[in-house]
Design an enzyme around this catalytic site. Sequence first.
Site, PDB file in Angstrom:
ATOM      1  N   HIS A 118      35.801   9.522 -55.471  1.00 14.39           N
ATOM      2  CA  HIS A 118      36.057  10.564 -56.478  1.00 14.39           C
ATOM      3  C   HIS A 118      34.771  10.864 -57.250  1.00 14.39           C
ATOM      4  O   HIS A 118      33.988   9.965 -57.544  1.00 14.39           O
ATOM      5  CB  HIS A 118      37.168  10.105 -57.434  1.00 14.39           C
TER       6      HIS A 118
ATOM      7  N   GLU B 178      37.073  18.631 -53.640  1.00 14.13           N
ATOM      8  CA  GLU B 178      37.131  18.710 -55.102  1.00 14.13           C
ATOM      9  C   GLU B 178      35.781  19.179 -55.634  1.00 14.13           C
ATOM     10  O   GLU B 178      34.883  18.360 -55.902  1.00 14.13           O
ATOM     11  CB  GLU B 178      37.453  17.333 -55.694  1.00 14.13           C
TER      12      GLU B 178
ATOM     13  N   GLU C 258      34.227  11.413 -60.263  1.00  9.73           N
ATOM     14  CA  GLU C 258      34.063  10.675 -61.533  1.00  9.73           C
ATOM     15  C   GLU C 258      33.525   9.267 -61.261  1.00  9.73           C
ATOM     16  O   GLU C 258      32.776   8.720 -62.067  1.00  9.73           O
ATOM     17  CB  GLU C 258      35.392  10.654 -62.305  1.00  9.73           C
TER      18      GLU C 258
ATOM     19  N   ASN D  55      46.718  12.286 -59.638  1.00 12.42           N
ATOM     20  CA  ASN D  55      45.672  11.312 -59.970  1.00 12.42           C
ATOM     21  C   ASN D  55      45.732  11.134 -61.490  1.00 12.42           C
ATOM     22  O   ASN D  55      45.269  11.990 -62.240  1.00 12.42           O
ATOM     23  CB  ASN D  55      44.308  11.866 -59.523  1.00 12.42           C
ATOM     24  N   TRP D  56      46.326  10.018 -61.909  1.00 17.32           N
ATOM     25  CA  TRP D  56      46.537   9.831 -63.351  1.00 17.32           C
ATOM     26  C   TRP D  56      45.275   9.390 -64.081  1.00 17.32           C
ATOM     27  O   TRP D  56      45.259   9.328 -65.298  1.00 17.32           O
ATOM     28  CB  TRP D  56      47.681   8.818 -63.582  1.00 17.32           C
ATOM     29  N   LYS D  57      44.243   9.052 -63.337  1.00 18.42           N
ATOM     30  CA  LYS D  57      42.964   8.656 -63.954  1.00 18.42           C
ATOM     31  C   LYS D  57      43.196   7.559 -64.995  1.00 18.42           C
ATOM     32  O   LYS D  57      44.067   6.724 -64.821  1.00 18.42           O
ATOM     33  CB  LYS D  57      42.252   9.887 -64.520  1.00 18.42           C
TER      34      LYS D  57
ATOM     35  N   GLY E 117      38.816  19.296 -64.219  1.00 19.94           N
ATOM     36  CA  GLY E 117      38.964  19.264 -65.669  1.00 19.94           C
ATOM     37  C   GLY E 117      38.418  20.520 -66.328  1.00 19.94           C
ATOM     38  O   GLY E 117      38.040  20.512 -67.498  1.00 19.94           O
TER      39      GLY E 117
ATOM     40  N   SER F 187      41.577  21.410 -61.224  1.00 19.37           N
ATOM     41  CA  SER F 187      42.330  22.328 -62.082  1.00 19.37           C
ATOM     42  C   SER F 187      43.492  23.030 -61.371  1.00 19.37           C
ATOM     43  O   SER F 187      43.752  24.218 -61.598  1.00 19.37           O
ATOM     44  CB  SER F 187      41.399  23.357 -62.736  1.00 19.37           C
TER      45      SER F 187
END
Length: 261
Positions: free
Chosen positions: A95, A171, A97, A9-11, A177, A216
Site C-alpha cells: 500500500h 491506487e 501509505e 481498508n480500515w487503515k 484520501g 476516493s
Amino acid sequence: MRRPLVVGNWKLNGSLAVNEARMQAIVGAEKDIHQIDIGLCLPYVYLFQAQQLLANTNIMWGSQNVSQFEQGAYTACVSADMVAEFGCQLAIVGHSERRHYSAENSAKAVIRIKRAVDAGITPIYCIGETQAEHAAGEAKKVLAAQLMALLDLDKISLEKIKSFGLVMAYEPVWAIGADQAATPELAQSMHAFIRDLLSKFDAEFAQKTRIIYGGSVTPENAKALFNMPDIDGGLVGRASLDAHAFSSICAAALNYQAPSN
Ligand code: PGA
C-alpha cells in the site's frame, strides 16, 4: 468471468466497540449477497475479533500487510502464517501509505506476496503513481516497474503465485484520501495497461486476475468506475468506515460482470 470484489481498508481506525457495530451492520446489509466477493482488512489486533464476528458470513477478512520475514528476531513484524491462523483470506501488500511512511518498496512487497500465497492468503498488491509522477507523464513507467518486480522472485514462487492467484489494486496515490477519484476513463486505461502487463506473465493469468481500483471510491462514483470493463471492484478506505456507504458501494458492484474478453 471475473467476480467483482469490494474490499474495505480500515487503515488505522476502529476499536472493539466500533468494529463490532460496523461489522454487524455490514453483515446484516450483505447477508443475501452472493454474486460478489466482499472483504474487510483490519488492523492486526482486531483479526481475532473479525474471525469471531465474520466466520460463517459471506464477508471475508484480512490484514493490511504481512511481514517479508517468516519468523525470528524481527520486532513488531507479523507473519503471513500468523494472520492465516486468524482465518485471513486476504492481505493488502505494498500500500502506498506503507511505501510512504515505512519505506516499503516493490522488492519487499513481492516477497510479502510470496509469503501470503505460501500461507494460503490472497495478496492484494497495490500499485500506483504519485502526483509528481502523474504530472510528469510517468504513471505507466511506475506501474510497470512496480508490477514487474514480481520477476525478481524465483520461478517456482512466481508459478505458485500465478496458479494460486492474486488481486491487483490500482491506487493512484494522488487520489487516495483526496476530494476526487480518478475518472472512470483514466482508471480504465490504467487497468487495461496493468492487464496487458499481466499478459506478459501468461494470457490466462491476465484474464482471471481481478484488478480493483482504490482512491476516493464513494457511493456516488462507484458505479461508473465498476462499469468499466477492466475495473473488477474497489479497495475502499474512508467510505468503508461507514457501513451504509460501504454497502452502497458493494451494491454498485452487484449487477456488474466484467466481460472475460
Ligand atoms: P480512500 O483510501 O478510499 O480513503 O481514498 C483508499 C485506500 O487507500 O486503499
